[in-house]
Design a protein around this motif. Structure first.
Motif, PDB file in Angstrom:
ATOM      1  N   ARG A 111      -5.615   9.130   6.540  1.00 51.15           N
ATOM      2  CA  ARG A 111      -6.780   8.268   7.544  1.00 51.15           C
ATOM      3  C   ARG A 111      -8.078   8.500   7.593  1.00 51.15           C
ATOM      4  O   ARG A 111      -7.949  10.055   8.327  1.00 51.15           O
ATOM      5  N   ASP A 112      -8.944   7.878   6.934  1.00 56.51           N
ATOM      6  CA  ASP A 112      -9.997   8.435   6.825  1.00 56.51           C
ATOM      7  C   ASP A 112     -11.106   7.626   7.480  1.00 56.51           C
ATOM      8  O   ASP A 112     -10.355   6.140   8.280  1.00 56.51           O
ATOM      9  N   PHE A 113     -11.691   8.000   9.093  1.00 54.04           N
ATOM     10  CA  PHE A 113     -12.355   7.277   9.963  1.00 54.04           C
ATOM     11  C   PHE A 113     -14.220   7.405   9.768  1.00 54.04           C
ATOM     12  O   PHE A 113     -14.336   8.309   9.701  1.00 54.04           O
ATOM     13  N   ILE A 114     -15.249   6.846  10.380  1.00 58.86           N
ATOM     14  CA  ILE A 114     -16.125   7.032  10.841  1.00 58.86           C
ATOM     15  C   ILE A 114     -16.694   7.342  12.490  1.00 58.86           C
ATOM     16  O   ILE A 114     -15.801   6.880  13.140  1.00 58.86           O
ATOM     17  N   TYR A 115     -17.387   9.143  12.810  1.00 59.44           N
ATOM     18  CA  TYR A 115     -17.524   9.303  14.122  1.00 59.44           C
ATOM     19  C   TYR A 115     -18.544   8.867  14.319  1.00 59.44           C
ATOM     20  O   TYR A 115     -19.432   9.095  13.363  1.00 59.44           O
ATOM     21  N   THR A 116     -19.096   8.579  15.456  1.00 57.84           N
ATOM     22  CA  THR A 116     -20.464   9.008  15.568  1.00 57.84           C
ATOM     23  C   THR A 116     -20.378   9.123  17.014  1.00 57.84           C
ATOM     24  O   THR A 116     -19.817   9.314  18.227  1.00 57.84           O
ATOM     25  N   MET A 117     -21.918   9.845  17.639  1.00 56.55           N
ATOM     26  CA  MET A 117     -22.256  10.101  19.150  1.00 56.55           C
ATOM     27  C   MET A 117     -23.199   8.660  19.786  1.00 56.55           C
ATOM     28  O   MET A 117     -22.812   8.789  20.926  1.00 56.55           O
ATOM     29  N   TYR A 167     -17.262   8.787  19.774  1.00 57.65           N
ATOM     30  CA  TYR A 167     -16.586   7.600  18.532  1.00 57.65           C
ATOM     31  C   TYR A 167     -15.850   7.201  17.789  1.00 57.65           C
ATOM     32  O   TYR A 167     -16.771   7.615  17.088  1.00 57.65           O
ATOM     33  N   ARG A 168     -15.666   6.759  17.122  1.00 57.55           N
ATOM     34  CA  ARG A 168     -14.717   6.117  15.929  1.00 57.55           C
ATOM     35  C   ARG A 168     -14.345   5.337  16.055  1.00 57.55           C
ATOM     36  O   ARG A 168     -14.076   3.819  16.367  1.00 57.55           O
ATOM     37  N   SER A 169     -14.847   5.078  14.783  1.00 53.39           N
ATOM     38  CA  SER A 169     -14.138   3.120  13.836  1.00 53.39           C
ATOM     39  C   SER A 169     -13.401   2.854  14.372  1.00 53.39           C
ATOM     40  O   SER A 169     -11.979   3.295  14.659  1.00 53.39           O
ATOM     41  N   ASP A 170     -12.925   1.388  14.744  1.00 52.88           N
ATOM     42  CA  ASP A 170     -11.690   0.931  14.846  1.00 52.88           C
ATOM     43  C   ASP A 170     -11.257   0.029  14.084  1.00 52.88           C
ATOM     44  O   ASP A 170      -9.789  -0.714  14.099  1.00 52.88           O
ATOM     45  N   TYR A 171     -11.436   0.861  12.737  1.00 47.73           N
ATOM     46  CA  TYR A 171     -11.117   0.377  11.619  1.00 47.73           C
ATOM     47  C   TYR A 171     -10.842   1.719  10.501  1.00 47.73           C
ATOM     48  O   TYR A 171     -11.312   2.826  10.910  1.00 47.73           O
ATOM     49  N   VAL A 172     -10.053   1.447   9.871  1.00 46.98           N
ATOM     50  CA  VAL A 172      -9.725   2.412   9.102  1.00 46.98           C
ATOM     51  C   VAL A 172     -10.423   2.003   7.208  1.00 46.98           C
ATOM     52  O   VAL A 172     -10.461   1.519   6.983  1.00 46.98           O
ATOM     53  N   VAL A 173     -11.055   3.249   6.726  1.00 48.91           N
ATOM     54  CA  VAL A 173     -12.290   3.351   5.946  1.00 48.91           C
ATOM     55  C   VAL A 173     -11.301   3.345   4.755  1.00 48.91           C
ATOM     56  O   VAL A 173     -11.519   2.625   4.046  1.00 48.91           O
ATOM     57  N   GLN A 230     -19.864  -0.550  13.748  1.00 51.35           N
ATOM     58  CA  GLN A 230     -19.918  -2.154  13.097  1.00 51.35           C
ATOM     59  C   GLN A 230     -19.428  -1.690  11.854  1.00 51.35           C
ATOM     60  O   GLN A 230     -18.334  -0.638  11.403  1.00 51.35           O
ATOM     61  N   ALA A 231     -18.432  -3.355  11.001  1.00 51.44           N
ATOM     62  CA  ALA A 231     -18.096  -2.993  10.009  1.00 51.44           C
ATOM     63  C   ALA A 231     -19.020  -2.111   9.063  1.00 51.44           C
ATOM     64  O   ALA A 231     -20.080  -2.644   9.120  1.00 51.44           O
ATOM     65  N   LEU A 232     -18.292  -1.923   8.387  1.00 49.30           N
ATOM     66  CA  LEU A 232     -18.598  -0.792   6.765  1.00 49.30           C
ATOM     67  C   LEU A 232     -19.607  -2.070   5.750  1.00 49.30           C
ATOM     68  O   LEU A 232     -20.213  -0.758   5.754  1.00 49.30           O
ATOM     69  N   HIS A 233     -19.184  -2.546   5.285  1.00 51.77           N
ATOM     70  CA  HIS A 233     -20.102  -3.471   4.907  1.00 51.77           C
ATOM     71  C   HIS A 233     -21.534  -3.563   5.764  1.00 51.77           C
ATOM     72  O   HIS A 233     -22.867  -4.007   5.395  1.00 51.77           O
ATOM     73  N   ALA A 234     -21.962  -3.853   7.340  1.00 51.73           N
ATOM     74  CA  ALA A 234     -22.474  -4.031   8.002  1.00 51.73           C
ATOM     75  C   ALA A 234     -23.953  -2.478   8.195  1.00 51.73           C
ATOM     76  O   ALA A 234     -24.786  -2.687   8.608  1.00 51.73           O
ATOM     77  N   LEU A 235     -22.977  -1.514   7.807  1.00 50.75           N
ATOM     78  CA  LEU A 235     -23.661  -0.447   7.760  1.00 50.75           C
ATOM     79  C   LEU A 235     -25.180  -0.392   7.498  1.00 50.75           C
ATOM     80  O   LEU A 235     -24.549   0.141   5.572  1.00 50.75           O
ATOM     81  N   LYS A 236     -26.450   0.156   7.553  1.00 53.24           N
ATOM     82  CA  LYS A 236     -27.736   1.182   6.657  1.00 53.24           C
ATOM     83  C   LYS A 236     -28.012   1.431   7.331  1.00 53.24           C
ATOM     84  O   LYS A 236     -28.454   1.810   8.072  1.00 53.24           O
ATOM     85  N   ASN A 237     -28.966   1.808   6.178  1.00 57.47           N
ATOM     86  CA  ASN A 237     -30.123   2.697   7.068  1.00 57.47           C
ATOM     87  C   ASN A 237     -29.296   3.582   7.872  1.00 57.47           C
ATOM     88  O   ASN A 237     -30.524   3.889   8.548  1.00 57.47           O
ATOM     89  N   SER A 238     -28.845   4.741   7.472  1.00 50.49           N
ATOM     90  CA  SER A 238     -27.685   5.552   8.337  1.00 50.49           C
ATOM     91  C   SER A 238     -27.977   7.208   7.202  1.00 50.49           C
ATOM     92  O   SER A 238     -27.646   6.317   6.277  1.00 50.49           O
ATOM     93  N   THR A 239     -27.670   8.080   8.196  1.00 51.34           N
ATOM     94  CA  THR A 239     -27.085   8.641   7.619  1.00 51.34           C
ATOM     95  C   THR A 239     -25.932   9.002   7.951  1.00 51.34           C
ATOM     96  O   THR A 239     -25.057   9.075   8.669  1.00 51.34           O
ATOM     97  N   ILE A 240     -24.677  10.123   6.944  1.00 51.16           N
ATOM     98  CA  ILE A 240     -23.774  10.083   7.166  1.00 51.16           C
ATOM     99  C   ILE A 240     -23.472  11.753   6.792  1.00 51.16           C
ATOM    100  O   ILE A 240     -23.801  12.180   5.427  1.00 51.16           O
TER     101      ILE A 240
END
Length: 254
Positions: free
Chosen positions: A114-120, A200-206, A126-136
């Motif tokens: 299972r893969d998640f999005i992590y951030t500081m 901090y981890r996304s509350d959804y599995v990508v 936000q929901a994956l479809h709402a993420l924009k103008n960001s680097t990963i």
């Protein structure tokens, strides 16, 4: 019955069963990703043997089948090409991650991946479809099926690194907004390399898939035996026991 006892009974059953016997003097090359991917496969140092959930399961399986295993360290892209050519007989690879899936065979799942999005910066989650103008931060040569739309549309800008450690290091040092990681790898990194980081981890599995072993076509006769072993290892608790040992570090320090 404890997991350890069940695992021991499983190994005894495999070692003593003529069903699992193989022709002597067989050997197989198994591709191990480099840089390393704890807790799945890694080395304590350059001179030490390969460790982790995957090699420890495979060592038991191949030993029971009288097959010598040689671990070949390579990057993800070259290892996959060697698999298709038969130079490598087996590697960790899911069918949906494969560039030429028809050129390999795929085992049943070893572990749920299972893969998640992590951030500081939790306010950015936000929901994956709402993420924009960001680097990963991602790992070079890896295929990320769960992120394809966001990457293709330009909503997320991919920054490649050579390892999961580098992904996390770039995130912690502010070089990217997000890092995209497997939950077990992220847990190992947080415990052993980035204990002071506020992650901090996304509350959804990508994305979620079964982590499978891909075999070159010539090893087709081995696949039914491998699948039976993986299923028994899962049901006995052996796989989960190894996973927790390596995440917590007890197996790595033995």
């Amino acid at each position: 019955m404890s997991k350890v006892v069940k695992a021991g009974l499983l190994l005894l059953a495999l070692a003593g069963s003529s069903v699992w016997a193989a022709e002597p003097a067989q050997s197989i090359n198994v591709g191990i990703y480099y840089p390393q991917v704890p807790p799945y496969m890694y080395k304590s140092d350059a001179a030490s043997p390969v460790r982790g959930v995957i090699p420890e399961l495979l060592n038991q399986f191949f030993s029971a089948n009288d097959i010598q295993v040689n671990y070949v360290e390579d990057n993800r892209q070259r290892a996959e090409l060697k698999l298709y050519d038969g130079e490598i007989g087996m590697m960790v690879l899911a069918e949906k991650w494969s560039k030429q899936p028809e050129k390999a065979l795929y085992s049943s799942a070893v572990i749920t991946h299972r893969d998640f999005i992590y951030t500081m910066q939790p306010q950015k989650l936000q929901a994956l479809h709402a993420l924009k103008n960001s680097t990963i931060c991602l790992r070079r040569h890896y295929v990320y099926t769960g992120l394809q739309e966001a990457l293709n549309s330009g909503r997320l800008l991919r920054l490649d690194s050579d390892s999961e450690f580098d992904q996390m290091n770039m995130l912690v040092n502010g070089r990217c907004d997000f890092a995209y990681l497997n939950e077990h790898v992220a847990q190992w990194l947080k415990l052993h390399q980035f204990a002071d980081a506020e992650l901090y981890r996304s509350d959804y599995v990508v994305d979620e898939t079964g982590m499978t072993l891909a075999l070159s076509l010539e090893w087709q006769p081995l696949l039914p035996k491998l699948n039976t072993f993986l299923q028994q290892a899962k049901e006995s608790g052996l796989t989960d026991n190894l996973l927790q040992q390596h995440i917590n570090g007890s197996a790595a320090n033995q």
